[in-house]
Design a protein around this motif. Structure first.
Motif, PDB file in Angstrom:
ATOM      1  N   VAL A  42       0.872  -1.175   0.000  1.00  0.00           N
ATOM      2  CA  VAL A  42       0.000   0.000   0.000  1.00  0.00           C
ATOM      3  C   VAL A  42       0.909   1.226   0.000  1.00  0.00           C
ATOM      4  CG1 VAL A  42      -2.046   1.054   1.044  1.00  0.00           C
ATOM      5  CG2 VAL A  42      -1.542  -1.343   1.485  1.00  0.00           C
ATOM      6  N   LYS A  43       1.279   1.668  -1.179  1.00  0.00           N
ATOM      7  CA  LYS A  43       2.342   2.661  -1.307  1.00  0.00           C
ATOM      8  C   LYS A  43       2.000   4.000  -0.652  1.00  0.00           C
ATOM      9  CE  LYS A  43       5.155   0.116  -3.904  1.00  0.00           C
ATOM     10  NZ  LYS A  43       4.457  -1.145  -4.093  1.00  0.00           N
ATOM     11  N   SER A  44       0.740   4.426  -0.722  1.00  0.00           N
ATOM     12  CA  SER A  44       0.392   5.713  -0.113  1.00  0.00           C
ATOM     13  C   SER A  44       0.589   5.666   1.398  1.00  0.00           C
ATOM     14  CB  SER A  44      -1.056   6.103  -0.447  1.00  0.00           C
ATOM     15  OG  SER A  44      -1.979   5.246   0.190  1.00  0.00           O
ATOM     16  N   TRP A  45       0.389   4.493   2.000  1.00  0.00           N
ATOM     17  CA  TRP A  45       0.633   4.375   3.440  1.00  0.00           C
ATOM     18  C   TRP A  45       2.123   4.451   3.736  1.00  0.00           C
ATOM     19  CZ3 TRP A  45      -3.014   1.520   7.167  1.00  0.00           C
ATOM     20  CH2 TRP A  45      -4.336   1.873   6.890  1.00  0.00           C
TER      21      TRP A  45
ATOM     22  N   VAL B 283      15.668  16.472   6.469  1.00  0.00           N
ATOM     23  CA  VAL B 283      15.054  15.882   5.278  1.00  0.00           C
ATOM     24  C   VAL B 283      15.261  14.375   5.249  1.00  0.00           C
ATOM     25  CG1 VAL B 283      15.245  15.736   2.769  1.00  0.00           C
ATOM     26  CG2 VAL B 283      15.140  17.969   3.862  1.00  0.00           C
ATOM     27  N   GLU B 284      16.457  13.929   5.617  1.00  0.00           N
ATOM     28  CA  GLU B 284      16.750  12.499   5.559  1.00  0.00           C
ATOM     29  C   GLU B 284      15.919  11.678   6.543  1.00  0.00           C
ATOM     30  OE1 GLU B 284      20.399  14.623   7.466  1.00  0.00           O
ATOM     31  OE2 GLU B 284      18.968  14.969   5.825  1.00  0.00           O
ATOM     32  N   ASP B 285      15.239  12.328   7.474  1.00  0.00           N
ATOM     33  CA  ASP B 285      14.351  11.620   8.397  1.00  0.00           C
ATOM     34  C   ASP B 285      13.032  11.223   7.732  1.00  0.00           C
ATOM     35  OD1 ASP B 285      16.147  11.855  10.583  1.00  0.00           O
ATOM     36  OD2 ASP B 285      15.457  13.899  10.940  1.00  0.00           O
ATOM     37  N   ASP B 286      12.709  11.867   6.616  1.00  0.00           N
ATOM     38  CA  ASP B 286      11.488  11.521   5.875  1.00  0.00           C
ATOM     39  C   ASP B 286      11.782  10.327   4.974  1.00  0.00           C
ATOM     40  OD1 ASP B 286      10.089  13.645   7.010  1.00  0.00           O
ATOM     41  OD2 ASP B 286      10.544  15.006   5.361  1.00  0.00           O
ATOM     42  N   THR B 287      11.801   9.154   5.546  1.00  0.00           N
ATOM     43  CA  THR B 287      12.159   7.957   4.785  1.00  0.00           C
ATOM     44  C   THR B 287      11.464   6.748   5.400  1.00  0.00           C
ATOM     45  OG1 THR B 287      14.012   6.710   3.862  1.00  0.00           O
ATOM     46  CG2 THR B 287      14.237   7.459   6.150  1.00  0.00           C
ATOM     47  N   LEU B 288      11.807   5.567   4.908  1.00  0.00           N
ATOM     48  CA  LEU B 288      11.245   4.320   5.407  1.00  0.00           C
ATOM     49  C   LEU B 288      12.366   3.379   5.838  1.00  0.00           C
ATOM     50  CD1 LEU B 288       8.453   3.773   2.721  1.00  0.00           C
ATOM     51  CD2 LEU B 288       8.110   4.296   5.139  1.00  0.00           C
ATOM     52  N   PRO B 289      12.057   2.354   6.623  1.00  0.00           N
ATOM     53  CA  PRO B 289      13.084   1.415   7.063  1.00  0.00           C
ATOM     54  C   PRO B 289      13.713   0.685   5.872  1.00  0.00           C
ATOM     55  CG  PRO B 289      11.087   1.176   8.378  1.00  0.00           C
ATOM     56  CD  PRO B 289      10.739   2.065   7.240  1.00  0.00           C
ATOM     57  N   PRO B 290      15.003   0.311   5.998  1.00  0.00           N
ATOM     58  CA  PRO B 290      15.687  -0.380   4.902  1.00  0.00           C
ATOM     59  C   PRO B 290      14.956  -1.622   4.398  1.00  0.00           C
ATOM     60  CG  PRO B 290      17.293   0.336   6.529  1.00  0.00           C
ATOM     61  CD  PRO B 290      15.935   0.634   7.107  1.00  0.00           C
ATOM     62  N   ARG B 291      14.365  -2.411   5.294  1.00  0.00           N
ATOM     63  CA  ARG B 291      13.645  -3.603   4.835  1.00  0.00           C
ATOM     64  C   ARG B 291      12.546  -3.234   3.846  1.00  0.00           C
ATOM     65  NH1 ARG B 291      12.000  -8.078   8.949  1.00  0.00           N
ATOM     66  NH2 ARG B 291      13.946  -8.896   8.084  1.00  0.00           N
ATOM     67  N   ILE B 292      11.818  -2.170   4.130  1.00  0.00           N
ATOM     68  CA  ILE B 292      10.683  -1.781   3.288  1.00  0.00           C
ATOM     69  C   ILE B 292      11.169  -1.283   1.933  1.00  0.00           C
ATOM     70  CG2 ILE B 292       8.704  -0.241   3.128  1.00  0.00           C
ATOM     71  CD1 ILE B 292       8.501  -2.462   5.290  1.00  0.00           C
ATOM     72  N   ILE B 293      12.306  -0.599   1.912  1.00  0.00           N
ATOM     73  CA  ILE B 293      12.831  -0.027   0.672  1.00  0.00           C
ATOM     74  C   ILE B 293      13.546  -1.078  -0.181  1.00  0.00           C
ATOM     75  CG2 ILE B 293      14.479   1.651  -0.296  1.00  0.00           C
ATOM     76  CD1 ILE B 293      13.984   3.396   2.155  1.00  0.00           C
TER      77      ILE B 293
ATOM     78  N   GLY C 147       7.184  -9.615  -4.433  1.00  0.00           N
ATOM     79  CA  GLY C 147       8.118  -8.922  -5.305  1.00  0.00           C
ATOM     80  C   GLY C 147       8.140  -7.420  -5.139  1.00  0.00           C
ATOM     81  N   GLU C 148       7.193  -6.876  -4.383  1.00  0.00           N
ATOM     82  CA  GLU C 148       7.099  -5.424  -4.223  1.00  0.00           C
ATOM     83  C   GLU C 148       8.025  -4.906  -3.124  1.00  0.00           C
ATOM     84  OE1 GLU C 148       5.375  -3.044  -5.864  1.00  0.00           O
ATOM     85  OE2 GLU C 148       4.727  -4.559  -7.315  1.00  0.00           O
ATOM     86  N   VAL C 149       8.576  -3.703  -3.365  1.00  0.00           N
ATOM     87  CA  VAL C 149       9.236  -2.907  -2.340  1.00  0.00           C
ATOM     88  C   VAL C 149       8.502  -1.573  -2.277  1.00  0.00           C
ATOM     89  CG1 VAL C 149      11.479  -4.005  -2.652  1.00  0.00           C
ATOM     90  CG2 VAL C 149      10.907  -1.944  -3.973  1.00  0.00           C
ATOM     91  N   CYS C 150       8.925  -0.713  -1.378  1.00  0.00           N
ATOM     92  CA  CYS C 150       8.352   0.645  -1.332  1.00  0.00           C
ATOM     93  C   CYS C 150       9.490   1.645  -1.182  1.00  0.00           C
ATOM     94  CB  CYS C 150       7.348   0.796  -0.188  1.00  0.00           C
ATOM     95  SG  CYS C 150       6.498   2.399  -0.187  1.00  0.00           S
ATOM     96  N   ASP C 151       9.959   2.137  -2.307  1.00  0.00           N
ATOM     97  CA  ASP C 151      10.983   3.181  -2.338  1.00  0.00           C
ATOM     98  C   ASP C 151      10.257   4.518  -2.429  1.00  0.00           C
ATOM     99  OD1 ASP C 151      12.936   5.037  -2.888  1.00  0.00           O
ATOM    100  OD2 ASP C 151      13.952   3.820  -4.390  1.00  0.00           O
TER     101      ASP C 151
END
Length: 621
Positions: A437-440, A564-574, A585-589
């Motif tokens: 759910v990319k928007s989340w 700015v770099e705080d606006d990101t996601l955990p490495p596993r998710i990316i 097969g999906e990631v969320c970059d």
């Protein structure tokens, strides 16, 4: 002033001093109330770089213009502070009855600073405010606290918001609890209250709320009720609570975070679905004050290992977190987890995430039974889950380490655990996997209080959104075809739009679960605000007010050190594709979405600040 009491109480616990003041009408209109009023007060009154657990930090509890009226779903209240878990904004919104009672007592909010000389209870009875010793109530859980305070005051009509032992012990995932199961916080708001030696706030009001156009408000209320009783989603929610969504929403799109988001297929679905709950555990349904939506279901376990456990308000997050995330399969064990976090006053979302992270560290031999005090952190070990909850609440043993949150834990454990310590800005992500759910995912990354789904609560990828509104938000006559569930395009626009709407919900105190479909949009919000207050507000002005609140929260966080770099996601998710399920097969970059979102917000990609032109338009320059 219609819809408002136009009064704030300023409470200095150190001096045991209480003062009252009015609120400029301009601030009420520009920031609406509730969450908006809370961030305005915090931004203006809290010195930069204040220690969240110092007496100088502020604990602000506010309500909005619809709270305390007969409009359904409007009994909510907001808390605002600087959070000890994240060092940025701490904010929460809860239902129940406490908010309406504060409004009826004659207040739009209370601003608390200082630290009481001894553990204390704040008692507000209309114009009278008193600080009383907590005595033996200090140390008790939130359920006992509510009952004991009403007995102490010899009046069952007092509404109580309190902390349990985690708040007293300054655990940075402690919440505030009212009506025993309504939680507000995230980020350690309960620890802030505990740092002030404040056990509880009991309120009783005998006043009311004036309305500008009572007939128009009545017409709106009747329309809302008629729509509610004919809405299939409302009927399903009343029967099943949001547990129904566990099957019908998150699992079907691949969004379940299983085993600390190592997978998305949960093999025990049939054992813990909502039908099992209804058949074996449901006792009765309950609502918040002034609301017909039975979002809260009382449960009791009458047999088996967990016999005697009672509780209320299990939600999708209960099943997702203790079930899929920690791999529990015993429904009774999951319900006991819910009861314990409510009684203690722990943030359920962070609690579930921390335990799942600890389980994965154990799985990977990064921690051992020697580290845990002999507790075997094997997936699905219900006894271990419950033991860890007790230890976190008491701030003892291995629980003291867990209570610091996954960011602090990973920095000490090392061994690559940082990649699966699932947090944003120090706050644990919720249970829905953003790779599906990319928007989340974007909402987690940019939320003003750290990883969170309710700041935007964008429902488009689940299909609960009118086509014409998609076209309106995206512009250029775009449609659902442009919004592929696993795509990135358009999600920045949608998250920004929904954040503005949800800021309005939290400021008027309109429940996001009840106000859905047509009544969630700016046209209806403007109509409601105008009818209640008499201050005319157009749909565009409503969205601008929502944005003003979001932007001021951003300014506060930047002032407190956000980058700015705080606006990101955990490495596993990316970086790690989902290994199974519909979203395999999906990631969320978030890179593309962030660029789109920053453009909508008019934020600088280098320092994260809104442009001066944007701030001038919002009256924030």
């Amino acid at each position: 002033m219609n819809g408002y009491q136009n009064r704030l109480a300023y409470i200095d616990l150190t001096l045991n001093k209480f003062e009252f003041d009015t609120i400029p009408a301009e601030n009420l209109y520009r920031y609406v109330g509730g969450r908006g009023l809370g961030i305005k007060l915090l931004y203006d009154l809290l010195p930069q770089n204040t220690d969240p657990l110092s007496p100088e930090n502020l604990l602000i509890l506010t309500v909005g213009p619809t709270c305390g009226t007969f409009l359904p779903g409007t009994s909510r209240w907001n808390v605002t502070t600087k959070a000890p878990l994240t060092g940025i904004l701490g904010s929460g919104n809860a239902g129940g009855s406490w908010g309406s009672e504060l409004k009826w007592a004659g207040y739009d909010g209370i601003v608390i600073k200082g630290k009481a000389q001894e553990p204390s209870i704040l008692v507000i009875t209309d114009d009278h405010i008193e600080l009383m010793p907590a005595g033996e109530i200090w140390g008790k859980n939130t359920w006992e606290t509510e009952d004991d305070i009403r007995s102490l005051l010899r009046d069952p009509d007092y509404k109580v918001v309190s902390i349990g032992p985690p708040g007293e012990n300054l655990v940075p995932i402690a919440n505030l609890i009212c009506d025993k199961v309504r939680a507000a916080g995230r980020g350690g708001v309960g620890a802030v209250m505990g740092s002030k030696n404040l056990k509880a706030i009991a309120v009783k009001g005998t006043g009311g709320v004036s309305l500008h156009d009572p007939e128009e408000v009545k017409s709106i209320a009747l329309d809302l009720l008629q729509r509610a009783i004919t809405d299939p989603a409302w009927t399903a929610y009343t029967r099943n609570t949001s547990m129904n969504a566990f099957l019908n929403r998150y699992a079907k799109n691949g969004g379940l975070g299983v085993k600390n988001h190592q997978a998305s297929v949960y093999e025990y679905m049939d054992q813990i679905n909502h039908e099992v709950f209804i058949e074996k555990y449901k006792n009765r349904a309950k609502t918040c004050q002034s609301c017909p939506l039975c979002c809260s279901h009382v449960y009791a376990i009458n047999e088996g290992k967990w016999k005697g456990v009672i509780g209320e308000a299990p939600q999708s997050a209960t099943l997702q977190g203790f079930g899929a995330r920690c791999l529990l399969s015993d429904y009774g064990a999951i319900l006991l987890g819910q009861t314990l976090v409510d009684q203690y006053g722990l943030d359920m979302l962070s609690t579930e995430a921390i335990i799942a992270f600890a389980f994965e560290c154990y799985q990977r031999n990064l921690i051992t039974a020697e580290d845990t005090g002999g507790i075997e952190l094997t997936w699905g070990n219900a006894d271990a889950v419950h033991t860890l909850i007790h230890l976190m609440a008491q701030n003892k043993g291995f629980g003291k380490f867990l209570g610091r949150g996954v960011k602090a834990m990973a920095s000490e454990i090392g061994g690559g655990s940082e990649s699966f310590a699932l947090h944003v800005k120090g706050q644990e992500i919720t249970n829905t996997d953003p790779r599906a759910v990319k928007s989340w995912g974007l909402a987690y990354a940019v939320s003003s209080r750290g990883a969170d789904h309710m700041r935007a609560y964008a429902m488009v990828e689940f299909g609960n959104f009118p086509e014409e509104k998609v076209r309106q938000v995206l512009g250029d006559d775009k449609s659902f075809a442009e919004l592929e569930q696993y795509g990135y395009k358009g999600k920045g626009k949608l998250v920004a739009y929904f954040e503005n709407l949800r800021a309005l919900n939290d400021s008027l105190e309109m429940c996001k679960f009840f106000y859905r479909n047509d009544w969630t949009f700016e046209e209806s919000i403007a109509r409601i605000y105008s009818a209640v207050t008499g201050m005319k507000m157009s749909p565009d002005e409503a969205l601008l007010a929502g944005e003003r609140i979001v932007q001021l929260e951003r300014l506060f966080n930047l002032r407190e050190g956000l980058k700015v770099e705080d606006d990101t996601l955990p490495p596993r998710i990316i970086n790690e594709p989902l290994i199974n399920g519909p979203a395999a097969g999906e990631v969320c970059d978030p890179t593309f979405m962030l660029k789109e979102y920053y453009g909508i917000r008019d934020w600088d990609m280098n320092d994260g600040y809104p442009s001066n032109a944007r701030l001038q338009k919002l009256g924030l320059a």
